[in-house]
Design a protein around this motif. Structure first.
Motif, PDB file in Angstrom:
ATOM      1  N   GLU A  12       0.807  -1.217   0.000  1.00 43.07           N
ATOM      2  CA  GLU A  12       0.000   0.000   0.000  1.00 43.07           C
ATOM      3  C   GLU A  12       0.846   1.277   0.000  1.00 43.07           C
ATOM      4  O   GLU A  12       0.554   2.228  -0.711  1.00 43.07           O
ATOM      5  N   ARG A  16       0.792   4.202  -2.908  1.00 44.04           N
ATOM      6  CA  ARG A  16       0.590   5.638  -2.649  1.00 44.04           C
ATOM      7  C   ARG A  16       1.751   6.464  -3.198  1.00 44.04           C
ATOM      8  O   ARG A  16       1.551   7.516  -3.794  1.00 44.04           O
ATOM      9  N   ASN A  19       1.510   6.575  -7.001  1.00 38.24           N
ATOM     10  CA  ASN A  19       0.455   7.500  -7.431  1.00 38.24           C
ATOM     11  C   ASN A  19       0.901   8.949  -7.282  1.00 38.24           C
ATOM     12  O   ASN A  19       0.664   9.776  -8.174  1.00 38.24           O
TER      13      ASN A  19
END
Length: 140
Positions: A12, A16, A19
């Motif tokens: 995760e 992030r 992105n």
């Protein structure tokens, strides 16, 4: 035009960071380089044949993660390259930043204590990158 280096390892926090790096590259018109590092220090007391197998498996996983990250960036019109290294994570990120001429390094911060890099340690590492390479660092 600059070059953003985004260290990635899956999970995760890496998603992030990817992105954010993609958005920054798109906003700034920068190229983006995703970096995956195989660091086997956690196996330092394991038999050598097992280490070779694990290193190969982690390398293959890393190549897959890099392909996925590159595809995600390309879908958004961001020019991307990938780098895969073996060695100490801290040293390889700094070396890669210098070698490719990065203007920004993006690091993901794992939540819930899921990493050896807790925020104070990660901030210290970001400061170390900046001090040793002159490259700006964003922690996501």
């Amino acid at each position: 035009m600059g070059l953003i280096l985004c260290a990635t390892r899956g999970g995760e926090a890496s998603l992030r960071a990817q992105n954010a790096a993609i958005a920054l590259a798109k906003e700034r018109g920068d190229e983006l380089a995703f970096l995956y590092i195989v660091d086997l220090k956690f196996l330092n007391k394991t038999a050598a044949p097992i280490m070779v197998d694990v290193e190969n498996e982690l390398g293959e996983l890393g190549n897959f993660l890099l392909i996925v990250a590159k595809e995600r960036a390309s879908e958004q019109g961001v020019r991307t390259r990938t780098l895969s290294r073996k060695g100490n994570i801290r040293e390889e990120i700094k070396k890669a930043a210098v070698e490719i001429g990065a203007t920004l390094v993006v690091l993901g911060h794992p939540e819930n204590g899921a990493s050896a890099f807790q925020l104070p340690n990660l901030q210290a590492f970001a400061d170390e990158i900046k001090d040793e390479t002159g490259v700006e660092v964003h922690i996501i």
